[in-house]
Design an enzyme around this catalytic site. Structure first.
Site, PDB file in Angstrom:
ATOM      1  N   GLU A  72      56.862-100.074 -67.319  1.00 65.57           N
ATOM      2  CA  GLU A  72      58.129-100.811 -67.202  1.00 65.57           C
ATOM      3  C   GLU A  72      59.021-100.231 -66.110  1.00 65.57           C
ATOM      4  O   GLU A  72      59.519-100.956 -65.253  1.00 65.57           O
ATOM      5  CB  GLU A  72      58.878-100.795 -68.540  1.00 65.57           C
ATOM      6  CG  GLU A  72      60.252-101.440 -68.420  1.00 65.57           C
ATOM      7  CD  GLU A  72      60.977-101.638 -69.739  1.00 65.57           C
ATOM      8  OE1 GLU A  72      60.610-101.016 -70.744  1.00 65.57           O
ATOM      9  OE2 GLU A  72      61.933-102.431 -69.736  1.00 65.57           O
ATOM     10  N   ASP A  92      55.276 -99.139 -72.108  1.00 63.74           N
ATOM     11  CA  ASP A  92      56.728 -99.260 -72.266  1.00 63.74           C
ATOM     12  C   ASP A  92      57.198 -97.930 -72.862  1.00 63.74           C
ATOM     13  O   ASP A  92      56.938 -97.643 -74.029  1.00 63.74           O
ATOM     14  CB  ASP A  92      57.091-100.433 -73.186  1.00 63.74           C
ATOM     15  CG  ASP A  92      58.593-100.707 -73.144  1.00 63.74           C
ATOM     16  OD1 ASP A  92      59.346 -99.801 -72.735  1.00 63.74           O
ATOM     17  OD2 ASP A  92      58.999-101.821 -73.517  1.00 63.74           O
ATOM     18  N   ILE A  94      60.164 -96.774 -73.655  1.00 62.58           N
ATOM     19  CA  ILE A  94      61.056 -97.002 -74.811  1.00 62.58           C
ATOM     20  C   ILE A  94      61.175 -98.511 -74.980  1.00 62.58           C
ATOM     21  O   ILE A  94      61.823 -99.186 -74.173  1.00 62.58           O
ATOM     22  CB  ILE A  94      62.472 -96.404 -74.609  1.00 62.58           C
ATOM     23  CG1 ILE A  94      62.420 -94.891 -74.384  1.00 62.58           C
ATOM     24  CG2 ILE A  94      63.341 -96.739 -75.821  1.00 62.58           C
ATOM     25  CD1 ILE A  94      63.792 -94.226 -74.277  1.00 62.58           C
ATOM     26  N   ASP A  95      60.523 -99.038 -75.995  1.00 66.72           N
ATOM     27  CA  ASP A  95      60.707-100.459 -76.291  1.00 66.72           C
ATOM     28  C   ASP A  95      61.805-100.539 -77.349  1.00 66.72           C
ATOM     29  O   ASP A  95      61.629-100.063 -78.474  1.00 66.72           O
ATOM     30  CB  ASP A  95      59.421-101.110 -76.786  1.00 66.72           C
ATOM     31  CG  ASP A  95      59.602-102.618 -76.861  1.00 66.72           C
ATOM     32  OD1 ASP A  95      60.103-103.202 -75.881  1.00 66.72           O
ATOM     33  OD2 ASP A  95      59.286-103.205 -77.904  1.00 66.72           O
ATOM     34  N   THR A  97      65.288-100.230 -75.815  1.00 66.78           N
ATOM     35  CA  THR A  97      66.236 -99.340 -75.121  1.00 66.78           C
ATOM     36  C   THR A  97      67.667 -99.572 -75.611  1.00 66.78           C
ATOM     37  O   THR A  97      68.430 -98.616 -75.788  1.00 66.78           O
ATOM     38  CB  THR A  97      66.140 -99.544 -73.595  1.00 66.78           C
ATOM     39  OG1 THR A  97      64.799 -99.270 -73.198  1.00 66.78           O
ATOM     40  CG2 THR A  97      67.081 -98.622 -72.840  1.00 66.78           C
ATOM     41  N   ASP A 222      55.864-104.946 -73.157  1.00 67.35           N
ATOM     42  CA  ASP A 222      56.440-105.068 -74.504  1.00 67.35           C
ATOM     43  C   ASP A 222      55.376-105.501 -75.521  1.00 67.35           C
ATOM     44  O   ASP A 222      55.518-105.229 -76.713  1.00 67.35           O
ATOM     45  CB  ASP A 222      57.546-106.143 -74.526  1.00 67.35           C
ATOM     46  CG  ASP A 222      58.745-105.816 -73.647  1.00 67.35           C
ATOM     47  OD1 ASP A 222      59.209-104.664 -73.702  1.00 67.35           O
ATOM     48  OD2 ASP A 222      59.224-106.711 -72.917  1.00 67.35           O
TER      49      ASP A 222
HETATM   50  C1  LIP Z   1      63.134-105.284 -75.140  1.00 73.70           C
HETATM   51  C2  LIP Z   1      62.190-106.139 -75.959  1.00 73.70           C
HETATM   52  C3  LIP Z   1      62.958-107.143 -76.803  1.00 73.70           C
HETATM   53  C4  LIP Z   1      63.756-108.031 -75.912  1.00 73.70           C
HETATM   54  C5  LIP Z   1      64.699-107.191 -75.052  1.00 73.70           C
HETATM   55  C6  LIP Z   1      63.926-106.179 -74.250  1.00 73.70           C
HETATM   56  P1  LIP Z   1      62.979-103.000 -73.684  1.00 73.70           P
HETATM   57  O1  LIP Z   1      62.375-104.377 -74.359  1.00 73.70           O
HETATM   58  O2  LIP Z   1      61.414-105.366 -76.794  1.00 73.70           O
HETATM   59  O3  LIP Z   1      62.069-107.917 -77.567  1.00 73.70           O
HETATM   60  O4  LIP Z   1      64.480-108.957 -76.672  1.00 73.70           O
HETATM   61  O5  LIP Z   1      65.405-108.040 -74.177  1.00 73.70           O
HETATM   62  O6  LIP Z   1      63.074-106.808 -73.313  1.00 73.70           O
HETATM   63  O7  LIP Z   1      63.776-103.463 -72.500  1.00 73.70           O
HETATM   64  O8  LIP Z   1      63.823-102.332 -74.698  1.00 73.70           O
HETATM   65  O9  LIP Z   1      61.768-102.258 -73.308  1.00 73.70           O
END
Ligand code: LIP
Length: 280
Positions: A72, A92, A94-95, A97, A222
């Site tokens: 990412e 990713d 941190i999924d 964030t 993601d």
């Molecule tokens: C997040 C996703 C989430 C989405 C957010 C963002 P990140 O990923 O897991 O589903 O709604 O907009 O994309 O940016 O925390 O890796």
């Protein structure tokens, strides 16, 4: 599948644990971290995202020097985002964030690994809950070693559906997201939830806690790992328009079974977004 993928998966699990410790150590201070933005003012990134991605990629490069990466934060920094047939780590760091920044407790490290554009293993570590979700193609899905199975519910009116509002607040997009949500709520379903992390939402489908999850606007990092965790737990994956899932299309629908998935797809306004692999 050869043994080399098992050793890569073992390495991914060890790295996810190590990365999870870095995130846990940082989460108390998350609100003090400099929060930067990417595609919009609500698409957040922190130094911890960047540090964790570097940690994972450096370690994989040492152990598997010929492998490719889609990460990412590397893509945000200008690396290309193309899925080839080569062994590729899809990361990713941190999924969730936004959750991390706000100390909302659903934050995951997501590592998918694909060969010939097919995900061979997926690791999602929900590090604040210490839940390690893993799946290897043809070998089942697990959470902390316990086998996962999707919900048996066939009637969408008895279902909980997970979704998110995403990070695009253009008025036209918000209208489409809410008109889909209105139709889904009005089926009526038992409830709508969102963990704030696509990877964790998919693990919730795999665990049987929610029947389905859909979102438009997510990225390949993601969902790559979570997609295998869902299918190995007995679930189905498709595009939000009911067609085949395309990992690079930024649209996903994961469900416990075909009938719930198809019913849900009928209610969603499947608008298009710029693909992850669109030429820049
Ligand atoms: C997040 C996703 C989430 C989405 C957010 C963002 P990140 O990923 O897991 O589903 O709604 O907009 O994309 O940016 O925390 O890796």
């Amino acid at each position: 599948m050869t043994d080399i993928w098992q050793s890569a998966m073992d390495h991914a699990v060890a790295l996810a644990r190590k990365a999870g410790q870095v995130v846990r150590d940082a989460v108390g201070d998350a609100q003090k971290e400099a929060v930067m933005v990417k595609s919009s003012s609500i698409d957040l990134v922190t130094q911890t995202d960047q540090k964790v991605e570097k940690l994972i990629i450096q370690s994989v490069k040492e152990k598997f020097p010929t492998h490719c990466f889609i990460g990412e934060e590397s893509v945000a920094a200008g690396e290309v985002c193309v899925l080839t047939d080569s062994p590729t780590w899809i990361i990713d760091p941190i999924d969730g964030t936004t959750n991390f920044v706000h100390t909302f407790p659903f934050v995951a490290i997501s590592i998918g690994f694909s060969v010939n554009k097919q995900v061979e293993f997926g690791v999602v570590y929900s590090c604040l809950q210490d839940q390690m979700y893993t799946a290897r193609r043809g070998k089942g899905a697990f959470c902390n070693g316990r086998p996962l199975r999707v919900s048996h519910e066939k009637d969408i009116r008895q279902a909980i559906i997970a979704t998110e509002f995403g990070s695009n607040r253009d008025p036209g997009v918000v209208d489409k997201v809410f008109s889909s949500l209105k139709r889904v709520v009005s089926i009526p379903v038992h409830g709508v939830r969102g963990a704030g992390s696509a990877a964790i939402n998919m693990c919730l489908v795999a665990s049987g806690c929610v029947e389905a999850y859909y979102e438009i606007g997510i990225h390949v990092w993601d969902i790559a790992a979570g997609s295998l965790i869902v299918s190995e737990a007995g679930g189905v994956l498709m595009d939000v328009d009911g067609g085949l899932l395309d990992l690079m299309s930024r649209r996903v629908l994961a469900a416990n079974n075909q009938s719930v998935a198809e019913h849900l797809a009928k209610e969603i306004d499947a608008f298009r977004v710029r693909r992850d692999d669109a030429a820049s």
